[in-house]
Motif scaffolding. Structure first.
Motif, mmCIF file in Angstrom:
data_model
loop_
_atom_site.group_PDB
_atom_site.id
_atom_site.type_symbol
_atom_site.label_atom_id
_atom_site.label_comp_id
_atom_site.label_asym_id
_atom_site.label_seq_id
_atom_site.Cartn_x
_atom_site.Cartn_y
_atom_site.Cartn_z
ATOM 1 N N VAL A 28 0.867 -1.177 0.000
ATOM 2 C CA VAL A 28 0.000 0.000 0.000
ATOM 3 C C VAL A 28 0.900 1.222 0.000
ATOM 4 N N PHE A 29 0.823 1.994 -1.072
ATOM 5 C CA PHE A 29 1.665 3.190 -1.226
ATOM 6 C C PHE A 29 0.751 4.407 -1.149
ATOM 7 N N ILE A 30 0.899 5.201 -0.096
ATOM 8 C CA ILE A 30 0.096 6.408 0.083
ATOM 9 C C ILE A 30 0.942 7.606 -0.319
ATOM 10 N N LEU A 31 0.510 8.276 -1.372
ATOM 11 C CA LEU A 31 1.246 9.419 -1.913
ATOM 12 C C LEU A 31 0.456 10.689 -1.639
ATOM 13 N N ALA A 32 0.978 11.533 -0.751
ATOM 14 C CA ALA A 32 0.354 12.828 -0.472
ATOM 15 C C ALA A 32 0.788 13.829 -1.525
ATOM 16 N N ASP A 33 -0.019 14.855 -1.734
ATOM 17 C CA ASP A 33 0.247 15.850 -2.769
ATOM 18 C C ASP A 33 0.591 17.192 -2.127
ATOM 19 N N ASP A 34 1.816 17.664 -2.351
ATOM 20 C CA ASP A 34 2.265 18.985 -1.875
ATOM 21 C C ASP A 34 2.395 19.070 -0.355
ATOM 22 N N LEU A 35 2.594 17.971 0.316
ATOM 23 C CA LEU A 35 2.792 17.997 1.771
ATOM 24 C C LEU A 35 4.208 18.442 2.088
ATOM 25 N N GLY A 36 4.343 19.494 2.904
ATOM 26 C CA GLY A 36 5.650 20.058 3.198
ATOM 27 C C GLY A 36 6.401 19.332 4.300
ATOM 28 N N TRP A 37 7.705 19.564 4.338
ATOM 29 C CA TRP A 37 8.584 18.952 5.341
ATOM 30 C C TRP A 37 8.126 19.294 6.754
ATOM 31 N N ASN A 38 7.666 20.519 6.950
ATOM 32 C CA ASN A 38 7.270 20.985 8.275
ATOM 33 C C ASN A 38 5.766 20.914 8.482
ATOM 34 N N ASP A 39 5.117 19.971 7.812
ATOM 35 C CA ASP A 39 3.666 19.850 7.907
ATOM 36 C C ASP A 39 3.219 18.560 8.575
ATOM 37 N N VAL A 40 4.144 17.878 9.241
ATOM 38 C CA VAL A 40 3.793 16.685 10.017
ATOM 39 C C VAL A 40 4.312 16.869 11.444
ATOM 40 N N GLY A 41 3.603 16.300 12.381
ATOM 41 C CA GLY A 41 3.944 16.488 13.789
ATOM 42 C C GLY A 41 5.337 16.038 14.139
ATOM 43 N N TYR A 42 5.791 14.920 13.567
ATOM 44 C CA TYR A 42 7.093 14.403 13.977
ATOM 45 C C TYR A 42 8.265 15.217 13.451
ATOM 46 N N HIS A 43 7.980 16.207 12.602
ATOM 47 C CA HIS A 43 9.008 17.172 12.214
ATOM 48 C C HIS A 43 8.866 18.491 12.971
ATOM 49 N N GLY A 44 8.024 18.483 13.996
ATOM 50 C CA GLY A 44 7.899 19.658 14.842
ATOM 51 C C GLY A 44 6.787 20.609 14.470
ATOM 52 N N SER A 45 5.909 20.231 13.557
ATOM 53 C CA SER A 45 4.833 21.110 13.120
ATOM 54 C C SER A 45 3.755 21.234 14.192
ATOM 55 N N VAL A 46 3.053 22.369 14.187
ATOM 56 C CA VAL A 46 1.891 22.516 15.063
ATOM 57 C C VAL A 46 0.694 21.758 14.496
ATOM 58 N N ILE A 47 0.794 21.345 13.234
ATOM 59 C CA ILE A 47 -0.283 20.569 12.624
ATOM 60 C C ILE A 47 -0.307 19.181 13.257
ATOM 61 N N LYS A 48 -1.487 18.752 13.640
ATOM 62 C CA LYS A 48 -1.635 17.486 14.361
ATOM 63 C C LYS A 48 -1.778 16.332 13.365
ATOM 64 N N THR A 49 -0.829 15.406 13.419
ATOM 65 C CA THR A 49 -0.865 14.226 12.549
ATOM 66 C C THR A 49 -0.572 12.974 13.373
ATOM 67 N N PRO A 50 -1.440 12.631 14.321
ATOM 68 C CA PRO A 50 -1.131 11.510 15.223
ATOM 69 C C PRO A 50 -0.969 10.164 14.532
ATOM 70 N N ALA A 51 -1.790 9.887 13.515
ATOM 71 C CA ALA A 51 -1.680 8.592 12.828
ATOM 72 C C ALA A 51 -0.377 8.500 12.051
#
Length: 502
Positions: A28-51
């Motif tokens: 299963v390959f999930i390809l997001a479109d235009d998701l930035g480096w700083n747009d996921v929680g584990y990179h320190g973003s304020v955007i919540k991406t728990p899954a």
């Protein structure tokens, strides 16, 4: 006689083991479109991406992984395992009315996995051409397709416009179905399609699902419940809606994993997550602390969020951060390897099998990446640059290459600003002294944010990389970028939707 009996017994045992060996893994390959480096929680973003965070932290995070700066090139390389210079798609994206698609003589990953016994499905964005029927997903090895052909479309109305004409852009295989789904939010709609596919799948057959999300590409649209969750965190309105779109994407990822578990497929699944390019900083995305963003050959445009999670991974690599050099072309040979497939009929690959690097933590067999050579790029006026007289490569050409820790850029690489997230309150940084530099050199291991140009202090490295660019350029096929065809500009001339016109 005894030895013959023993030999027959041995062969019987071997045959039994082979026959009873488990299926190749579901992929299963999930390809997001235009998701930035700083747009996921584990990179320190304020955007919540728990899954996404949990899957990344429990799997293998790929932190030195590269894609292309815009949509069509990344998708072409993912599908073929070959650089743009070898498929003719070196320049820009494939526009609505461009009579162009990924060449039909390129064997793509769906075809090889189908040959290996997989059922193959594509949900979401295609964007590698649709002007003739042979270009379409279900003619290129996918058993099923539910999605759209263009760069982006309305998340609720499922139509796209070229500024003059508007047409539907949602199909099941080649049949227009947009009106049936009118008003349904794309991310939720595509997720339900994935859940349905998984729940109905024959467990005795391995599955390949390429879930090519529309999210988080423009237009910025999301149910208010998602964006309202950021009212106290993000003041910038674009960034706030964008954050809601990322949260919706995160929920989708969680739902797909839950569906795999409910279907009894998860224990034999390899899940790959990747963005197709850096975030668009003009449309809410962010790549801080990387430089630039979507459409730029700086790190913010091409270093992507990615991870692999699977119960099949050895315990010693689960929860690891992998900093080995990996490129989007590498998925083709890696997935064919996982599928126990073959490479018969495939053109020479630029991708490299990275499964041992991912699953065992071994050093990457990749030492270099050609980010691109675009012969149709804007050529800046060059006056007095010390590298103009080099015998290897025209430095007014937009190009970039990474060899080891070194990265060379020529021509105009695109947005070179350092853009912090709006919620940080920090100012945008721009090094105006580099605006007119036709050659830039960075040590990416020590300087991943590309703050210090070393071209003048390391002319030896510059010469080596210019020479390497010249060798790649000698292998390039002519760039295909025909003028837009007016016959493909008005969907009402066909079935009311964007689709083949020749």
């Amino acid at each position: 006689m005894e030895s013959i009996t023993e030999s027959l017994l041995f062969l019987t045992i071997i045959g039994f083991c082979w026959a009873s060996s488990p299926l190749p893994p579901h992929i299963v390959f999930i390809l997001a479109d235009d998701l930035g480096w700083n747009d996921v929680g584990y990179h320190g973003s304020v955007i919540k991406t728990p899954a996404i965070d949990n899957l990344a932290r429990e799997g293998v995070r790929l932190e030195n992984y590269y894609v292309q700066p815009v949509c069509s090139p990344t998708r072409s390389q993912l599908l073929t395992g070959r650089y743009q210079i070898h498929t003719g798609l070196q320049h820009s994206i494939i526009w609505m009315s461009t009579p162009l698609c990924l060449p039909s003589d390129e064997v793509i990953i769906a075809q090889k996995l189908k040959e290996a016994g997989y059922s193959t499905h594509l949900i979401g964005k295609w964007h590698v051409g649709h002007y003739m029927s042979h270009c379409l997903p279900h003619k290129r090895g996918f058993d099923s397709f539910f999605g759209f052909y263009q760069a982006g479309s309305d998340y609720y109305f499922h139509n796209s416009t070229n500024g003059v004409y508007t047409g539907w852009d949602l199909r099941r295989d080649d049949l227009l179905v947009a009106d049936e789904y009118f008003g349904k939010y794309s991310t939720t709609m595509y997720t339900q399609e994935a859940i349905d596919l998984i729940s109905k799948h024959d467990r005795d057959k391995p599955m390949f699902l390429l879930f090519s999300h529309q999210a988080v590409h423009v237009p910025l649209q999301v149910p208010a419940s998602y964006s309202n969750a950021y009212l106290d965190l993000i003041e910038d309105p674009k960034r706030r809606v964008y954050a809601g779109m990322v949260s919706s994407l995160d929920l989708s990822v969680d739902d797909v994993v839950c569906a795999l578990k409910s279907a009894g497929m998860w224990d034999n699944t390899v899940l790959i997550f990747s963005s197709d390019n850096g975030g668009s900083t003009a449309e809410g995305g962010n790549n801080w602390p990387l430089r630039g963003g979507k459409a730029s050959l700086h790190e913010g445009g091409i270093r992507a969020v990615s991870f692999v999670n699977s119960p099949l991974l050895p315990i010693n690599v689960k929860g690891s951060i992998n900093k080995e050099l990996i490129h989007v072309t590498d998925w083709f040979p890696t997935l064919v390897h996982l599928a126990k497939g073959n490479f018969n009929g495939v053109k020479p690959l630029d991708g490299i099998n990275q499964w041992q690097t991912i699953s065992e933590g071994k050093p990457s067999p990749r030492y270099e990446i050609l980010h691109n050579i675009d012969p149709l790029s804007f050529r800046p006026r060059a006056r007095g640059d010390e590298w103009l007289g080099n015998p290897y490569f025209d430095i007014t050409t937009q190009a970039a290459i990474r060899i080891g820790d070194w990265k060379l850029l020529t021509g105009k690489p695109g947005n070179g600003k350092w853009i912090p997230p709006p919620e940080s309150g920090m100012e945008i940084i721009e090094n105006t002294s580099l605006r007119d530099e036709l050659v830039q050199l960075y040590n990416i291991r020590h300087d991943p944010s590309e703050m210090t140009d070393l071209a003048r202090s390391r002319p030896d490295i510059v010469s080596q990389l210019l020479y390497r660019l010249s060798l790649y350029n000698a292998t390039a096929v002519p760039c295909s970028f025909p003028k837009e065809d007016v016959r493909g500009s008005n969907p009402s001339m066909g079935d009311g939707g964007w689709g083949p016109w020749l």
